[in-house]
Write a protein that holds these residues in place. Structure first.
Motif, PDB file in Angstrom:
ATOM      1  N   THR A   1       0.794  -1.253  -0.001  1.00  0.00           N
ATOM      2  CA  THR A   1      -0.034   0.048  -0.113  1.00  0.00           C
ATOM      3  C   THR A   1       0.860   1.258   0.062  1.00  0.00           C
ATOM      4  O   THR A   1       1.715   1.337   0.878  1.00  0.00           O
ATOM      5  CB  THR A   1      -1.031  -0.131   1.364  1.00  0.00           C
ATOM      6  OG1 THR A   1      -1.745  -1.110   1.436  1.00  0.00           O
ATOM      7  CG2 THR A   1      -1.888   1.132   1.232  1.00  0.00           C
ATOM      8  N   VAL A   2       0.481   2.300  -0.832  1.00  0.00           N
ATOM      9  CA  VAL A   2       1.265   3.565  -0.872  1.00  0.00           C
ATOM     10  C   VAL A   2       0.007   4.568  -0.683  1.00  0.00           C
ATOM     11  O   VAL A   2      -1.040   4.435  -0.980  1.00  0.00           O
ATOM     12  CB  VAL A   2       1.977   3.780  -2.019  1.00  0.00           C
ATOM     13  CG1 VAL A   2       3.233   2.736  -2.455  1.00  0.00           C
ATOM     14  CG2 VAL A   2       1.163   3.683  -3.389  1.00  0.00           C
ATOM     15  N   LYS A   3       0.630   5.686  -0.350  1.00  0.00           N
ATOM     16  CA  LYS A   3      -0.371   6.934  -0.007  1.00  0.00           C
ATOM     17  C   LYS A   3       0.406   7.861  -0.455  1.00  0.00           C
ATOM     18  O   LYS A   3       1.712   8.342  -0.387  1.00  0.00           O
ATOM     19  CB  LYS A   3      -0.414   6.961   1.637  1.00  0.00           C
ATOM     20  CG  LYS A   3      -1.604   7.585   2.172  1.00  0.00           C
ATOM     21  CD  LYS A   3      -1.675   7.689   3.658  1.00  0.00           C
ATOM     22  CE  LYS A   3      -2.354   6.887   4.383  1.00  0.00           C
ATOM     23  NZ  LYS A   3      -2.784   7.143   5.703  1.00  0.00           N
ATOM     24  N   THR A   4      -0.318   8.942  -1.226  1.00  0.00           N
ATOM     25  CA  THR A   4       0.007  10.205  -1.432  1.00  0.00           C
ATOM     26  C   THR A   4      -1.029  11.182  -1.387  1.00  0.00           C
ATOM     27  O   THR A   4      -2.073  10.942  -0.729  1.00  0.00           O
ATOM     28  CB  THR A   4       0.568  10.084  -2.959  1.00  0.00           C
ATOM     29  OG1 THR A   4       1.348  11.542  -3.250  1.00  0.00           O
ATOM     30  CG2 THR A   4      -0.610   9.919  -3.775  1.00  0.00           C
ATOM     31  N   SER A   5      -0.795  12.477  -1.746  1.00  0.00           N
ATOM     32  CA  SER A   5      -1.836  13.444  -1.514  1.00  0.00           C
ATOM     33  C   SER A   5      -1.812  14.322  -2.582  1.00  0.00           C
ATOM     34  O   SER A   5      -0.843  14.651  -3.302  1.00  0.00           O
ATOM     35  CB  SER A   5      -1.987  14.106  -0.296  1.00  0.00           C
ATOM     36  OG  SER A   5      -0.777  15.078  -0.113  1.00  0.00           O
ATOM     37  N   PHE A   6      -3.059  15.227  -3.007  1.00  0.00           N
ATOM     38  CA  PHE A   6      -2.906  16.245  -3.836  1.00  0.00           C
ATOM     39  C   PHE A   6      -3.915  17.439  -3.368  1.00  0.00           C
ATOM     40  O   PHE A   6      -4.945  16.878  -2.354  1.00  0.00           O
ATOM     41  CB  PHE A   6      -3.233  15.911  -5.222  1.00  0.00           C
ATOM     42  CG  PHE A   6      -4.442  15.535  -5.606  1.00  0.00           C
ATOM     43  CD1 PHE A   6      -5.714  16.233  -5.877  1.00  0.00           C
ATOM     44  CD2 PHE A   6      -4.827  14.011  -5.138  1.00  0.00           C
ATOM     45  CE1 PHE A   6      -7.046  15.473  -6.244  1.00  0.00           C
ATOM     46  CE2 PHE A   6      -6.069  13.372  -5.525  1.00  0.00           C
ATOM     47  CZ  PHE A   6      -7.019  14.352  -5.929  1.00  0.00           C
TER      48      PHE A   6
ATOM     49  N   LYS B   1       8.721   2.923  -5.152  1.00  0.00           N
ATOM     50  CA  LYS B   1       9.000   3.974  -5.892  1.00  0.00           C
ATOM     51  C   LYS B   1       8.117   4.078  -7.149  1.00  0.00           C
ATOM     52  O   LYS B   1       7.617   4.986  -7.510  1.00  0.00           O
ATOM     53  CB  LYS B   1      10.506   4.405  -6.129  1.00  0.00           C
ATOM     54  CG  LYS B   1      10.730   5.685  -6.882  1.00  0.00           C
ATOM     55  CD  LYS B   1      12.292   5.567  -7.183  1.00  0.00           C
ATOM     56  CE  LYS B   1      12.734   4.474  -8.012  1.00  0.00           C
ATOM     57  NZ  LYS B   1      14.131   4.407  -8.602  1.00  0.00           N
ATOM     58  N   ASP B   2       8.265   3.023  -7.917  1.00  0.00           N
ATOM     59  CA  ASP B   2       7.483   2.804  -9.079  1.00  0.00           C
ATOM     60  C   ASP B   2       5.779   2.787  -8.869  1.00  0.00           C
ATOM     61  O   ASP B   2       5.282   3.596  -9.576  1.00  0.00           O
ATOM     62  CB  ASP B   2       7.810   1.300  -9.795  1.00  0.00           C
ATOM     63  CG  ASP B   2       9.114   1.408 -10.311  1.00  0.00           C
ATOM     64  OD1 ASP B   2       9.882   2.306 -10.341  1.00  0.00           O
ATOM     65  OD2 ASP B   2       9.785   0.214 -10.585  1.00  0.00           O
ATOM     66  N   LEU B   3       5.525   2.209  -7.762  1.00  0.00           N
ATOM     67  CA  LEU B   3       4.150   2.314  -7.490  1.00  0.00           C
ATOM     68  C   LEU B   3       3.555   3.821  -7.273  1.00  0.00           C
ATOM     69  O   LEU B   3       2.673   4.288  -7.864  1.00  0.00           O
ATOM     70  CB  LEU B   3       3.646   1.336  -6.503  1.00  0.00           C
ATOM     71  CG  LEU B   3       2.068   1.353  -5.954  1.00  0.00           C
ATOM     72  CD1 LEU B   3       1.348   1.166  -7.324  1.00  0.00           C
ATOM     73  CD2 LEU B   3       1.924   0.292  -5.071  1.00  0.00           C
ATOM     74  N   LYS B   4       4.468   4.561  -6.427  1.00  0.00           N
ATOM     75  CA  LYS B   4       4.154   5.797  -6.010  1.00  0.00           C
ATOM     76  C   LYS B   4       4.101   6.681  -7.298  1.00  0.00           C
ATOM     77  O   LYS B   4       3.445   7.664  -7.254  1.00  0.00           O
ATOM     78  CB  LYS B   4       5.198   6.502  -4.984  1.00  0.00           C
ATOM     79  CG  LYS B   4       4.908   5.850  -3.402  1.00  0.00           C
ATOM     80  CD  LYS B   4       6.300   6.369  -2.747  1.00  0.00           C
ATOM     81  CE  LYS B   4       6.312   5.654  -1.210  1.00  0.00           C
ATOM     82  NZ  LYS B   4       7.186   5.935  -0.532  1.00  0.00           N
ATOM     83  N   ASN B   5       5.043   6.640  -8.293  1.00  0.00           N
ATOM     84  CA  ASN B   5       5.080   7.196  -9.461  1.00  0.00           C
ATOM     85  C   ASN B   5       4.008   7.038 -10.218  1.00  0.00           C
ATOM     86  O   ASN B   5       3.272   7.951 -10.963  1.00  0.00           O
ATOM     87  CB  ASN B   5       6.574   6.899 -10.238  1.00  0.00           C
ATOM     88  CG  ASN B   5       7.509   7.772  -9.673  1.00  0.00           C
ATOM     89  OD1 ASN B   5       7.551   8.374  -8.796  1.00  0.00           O
ATOM     90  ND2 ASN B   5       8.691   6.958  -9.874  1.00  0.00           N
TER      91      ASN B   5
ATOM     92  N   TRP C   1      -6.685  15.997  -0.672  1.00  0.00           N
ATOM     93  CA  TRP C   1      -7.149  14.701  -0.902  1.00  0.00           C
ATOM     94  C   TRP C   1      -6.076  13.704  -0.543  1.00  0.00           C
ATOM     95  O   TRP C   1      -5.064  13.833  -1.150  1.00  0.00           O
ATOM     96  CB  TRP C   1      -7.684  14.585  -2.548  1.00  0.00           C
ATOM     97  CG  TRP C   1      -8.566  15.232  -2.835  1.00  0.00           C
ATOM     98  CD1 TRP C   1      -8.634  16.733  -3.397  1.00  0.00           C
ATOM     99  CD2 TRP C   1     -10.104  15.020  -2.995  1.00  0.00           C
ATOM    100  NE1 TRP C   1      -9.729  17.118  -3.811  1.00  0.00           N
ATOM    101  CE2 TRP C   1     -10.730  16.055  -3.630  1.00  0.00           C
ATOM    102  CE3 TRP C   1     -10.856  14.078  -2.598  1.00  0.00           C
ATOM    103  CZ2 TRP C   1     -12.055  16.278  -3.742  1.00  0.00           C
ATOM    104  CZ3 TRP C   1     -12.055  14.238  -2.766  1.00  0.00           C
ATOM    105  CH2 TRP C   1     -12.895  15.336  -3.487  1.00  0.00           C
ATOM    106  N   VAL C   2      -6.399  12.709   0.132  1.00  0.00           N
ATOM    107  CA  VAL C   2      -5.340  11.671   0.604  1.00  0.00           C
ATOM    108  C   VAL C   2      -5.669  10.470  -0.136  1.00  0.00           C
ATOM    109  O   VAL C   2      -6.757   9.928  -0.180  1.00  0.00           O
ATOM    110  CB  VAL C   2      -4.989  11.174   1.981  1.00  0.00           C
ATOM    111  CG1 VAL C   2      -4.383  10.177   2.274  1.00  0.00           C
ATOM    112  CG2 VAL C   2      -4.736  12.746   2.662  1.00  0.00           C
TER     113      VAL C   2
END
Length: 129
Positions: free
Chosen positions: A5-10, A52-56, A31-32
């Protein structure tokens, strides 16, 4: 089976068309986005997929949403492909974008679910059962 699982936001603004209440007016969220993938086969160094690939992939799926008024994007405009920019529709949209990237570049890794949080206490999750 392994699951990552990866998490990011915008940050982006939207309004809910057809909604009776405050959210019918333009407002913004940080937004998360949480994306989970799974697979049974690790590579030669013991990874399912590089984080890193998944986050990208997730960043690529959300890049044009960031600092935008989502309702004005063609995918979400009235009669657009995705529809009203609800957390539910955003989660499905991001799911489809990441799935397409995985299918192309990491076919042994399958997307499980995408959750989109519009606040610390409210999220919508999309998955294909």
């Amino acid at each position: 089976m392994y699951e990552l699982t990866v998490k990011t936001s915008f940050d982006a603004a939207h309004k809910l068309c057809g909604y009776q209440g405050n959210c019918a007016r333009i407002h913004g969220h940080t937004w998360v986005v949480e994306v989970a993938v799974a697979g049974g086969k690790l590579d030669s160094i013991g990874m399912l997929i590089d984080f890193k690939d998944l986050k990208n992939m997730v960043k690529k799926a959300t890049a044009h949403l960031d600092h935008n008024f989502i309702n004005e994007l063609p995918e979400f405009a009235v009669n657009g492909k995705v529809g009203n920019p609800t957390a539910e529709n955003l989660s499905r949209y991001i799911y489809e974008q990441v799935k397409e990237e995985l299918d192309k570049n990491h076919p042994s890794v399958k997307i499980r679910r995408v959750s989109v949080w519009e606040s610390p206490n409210s999220c919508a999750t999309y998955r294909e059962d």
